[in-house]
Design an enzyme around this catalytic site. Structure first.
Site, PDB file in Angstrom:
ATOM      1  N   CYS A   8       0.793  -1.326   0.180  1.00  0.00           N
ATOM      2  CA  CYS A   8      -0.054  -0.088   0.034  1.00  0.00           C
ATOM      3  C   CYS A   8       0.991   0.995   0.227  1.00  0.00           C
ATOM      4  CB  CYS A   8      -0.997   0.110   1.401  1.00  0.00           C
ATOM      5  SG  CYS A   8      -0.287  -0.120   2.838  1.00  0.00           S
ATOM      6  N   ASN A  11       2.703   1.316   4.612  1.00  0.00           N
ATOM      7  CA  ASN A  11       2.524   0.157   4.701  1.00  0.00           C
ATOM      8  C   ASN A  11       2.079   0.437   6.491  1.00  0.00           C
ATOM      9  OD1 ASN A  11       5.581  -1.968   5.150  1.00  0.00           O
ATOM     10  ND2 ASN A  11       3.278  -2.843   5.391  1.00  0.00           N
ATOM     11  N   CYS A  13      -1.551   0.922   7.493  1.00  0.00           N
ATOM     12  CA  CYS A  13      -3.062   0.483   7.711  1.00  0.00           C
ATOM     13  C   CYS A  13      -3.200  -0.723   6.875  1.00  0.00           C
ATOM     14  CB  CYS A  13      -3.774   1.842   7.143  1.00  0.00           C
ATOM     15  SG  CYS A  13      -3.337   3.056   8.274  1.00  0.00           S
ATOM     16  N   ARG A  14      -3.298  -0.688   5.264  1.00  0.00           N
ATOM     17  CA  ARG A  14      -3.938  -1.908   4.925  1.00  0.00           C
ATOM     18  C   ARG A  14      -2.955  -3.133   4.726  1.00  0.00           C
ATOM     19  NH1 ARG A  14      -5.249   2.823  -0.576  1.00  0.00           N
ATOM     20  NH2 ARG A  14      -3.097   2.715   1.061  1.00  0.00           N
ATOM     21  N   SER A  15      -1.628  -2.642   4.068  1.00  0.00           N
ATOM     22  CA  SER A  15      -1.212  -3.871   3.836  1.00  0.00           C
ATOM     23  C   SER A  15      -0.378  -4.805   4.948  1.00  0.00           C
ATOM     24  CB  SER A  15       0.388  -3.770   3.038  1.00  0.00           C
ATOM     25  OG  SER A  15       1.381  -2.501   3.173  1.00  0.00           O
ATOM     26  N   ASP A 122      -8.281   4.175   0.494  1.00  0.00           N
ATOM     27  CA  ASP A 122      -7.103   4.231   2.853  1.00  0.00           C
ATOM     28  C   ASP A 122      -8.003   4.688   3.215  1.00  0.00           C
ATOM     29  OD1 ASP A 122      -5.476   6.022   3.675  1.00  0.00           O
ATOM     30  OD2 ASP A 122      -4.774   7.341   2.228  1.00  0.00           O
TER      31      ASP A 122
HETATM   32  P1  4NP Z   1      -2.211   2.908   4.378  1.00  0.00           P
HETATM   33  O1  4NP Z   1      -2.784   4.462   4.645  1.00  0.00           O
HETATM   34  O2  4NP Z   1      -1.556   3.171   2.718  1.00  0.00           O
HETATM   35  O3  4NP Z   1      -3.286   1.681   4.189  1.00  0.00           O
HETATM   36  O4  4NP Z   1      -0.998   2.307   5.131  1.00  0.00           O
HETATM   37  C1  4NP Z   1      -2.150   4.975   4.798  1.00  0.00           C
HETATM   38  C2  4NP Z   1      -1.025   5.690   5.737  1.00  0.00           C
HETATM   39  C3  4NP Z   1      -0.960   7.264   5.811  1.00  0.00           C
HETATM   40  C4  4NP Z   1      -0.876   7.878   4.911  1.00  0.00           C
HETATM   41  C5  4NP Z   1      -1.737   7.510   3.250  1.00  0.00           C
HETATM   42  C6  4NP Z   1      -2.171   6.195   4.126  1.00  0.00           C
HETATM   43  N1  4NP Z   1      -0.044   9.131   4.744  1.00  0.00           N
HETATM   44  O5  4NP Z   1      -0.321   9.663   3.640  1.00  0.00           O
HETATM   45  O6  4NP Z   1       0.916   9.436   5.730  1.00  0.00           O
END
Ligand code: 4NP
Length: 152
Positions: A8, A11, A13-15, A122
């Site tokens: 993602c 790294n 939240c989702r992955s 997201d």
């Molecule tokens: P992820 O979520 O891609 O699922 O880990 C996010 C975590 C942090 C951010 C964006 C998406 N950020 O912009 O900091």
């Protein structure tokens, strides 16, 4: 050993959820499953507490994971690379050097919704409900992935 990477943006939240969920469905002697982010925003961080909580609620422990950035070496180290959304797919493919490397990359929700190229939303700026929704989407996709490996 089959090696599968979940990717993602951050790294956190989702992955990490996708990694923990798929690990819970496949035997670890035969499957190496990891996750990474296309950005460098959260390198070294633990998963977001909302991901940790929804995983724990489903008896999956992801709290020891640490965020890392996706690198071109991952094309060599992994057999399959699942992107959580189209934006990350694009960023991953931009680092590929051969058609073989490109062919390893898939959109994870195409497992549950073939050829539809849907994004796992997201959830970073969303509520706990958003994380529950992400968990359920990933659980369904990972069940399909795991069942295919286990039946082959
Ligand atoms: P992820 O979520 O891609 O699922 O880990 C996010 C975590 C942090 C951010 C964006 C998406 N950020 O912009 O900091």
């Amino acid at each position: 050993m089959t090696k599968i990477l979940m990717v993602c943006l951050g790294n956190i939240c989702r992955s990490p959820l996708a990694e923990g969920i798929l690990k819970s469905k496949l035997p670890k002697q035969n499957y190496f499953i990891d996750s990474a982010g296309t950005s460098n925003y959260h390198i070294g961080s633990s998963p977001d507490s909302r991901s940790v909580n929804i995983a724990r609620h489903n008896n999956i422990d992801i709290c020891l994971q640490q965020a890392r950035q996706f690198t071109a070496q991952d094309f060599k180290d992994f057999d399959v690379i699942y992107a959580m959304d189209n934006s990350n797919l694009k960023n991953i493919l931009a680092l590929a050097q051969t058609e073989t490397e490109k062919s390893k990359v898939k959109i994870i929700l195409n497992e549950s919704y073939p050829n539809s190229n849907k994004d796992v939303p997201d959830p970073y700026h969303d509520t706990d409900k958003g994380f529950e929704n992400v968990f359920n989407m990933l659980d369904k996709a990972c069940s399909i992935i795991a069942n295919r490996y286990l039946n082959n």
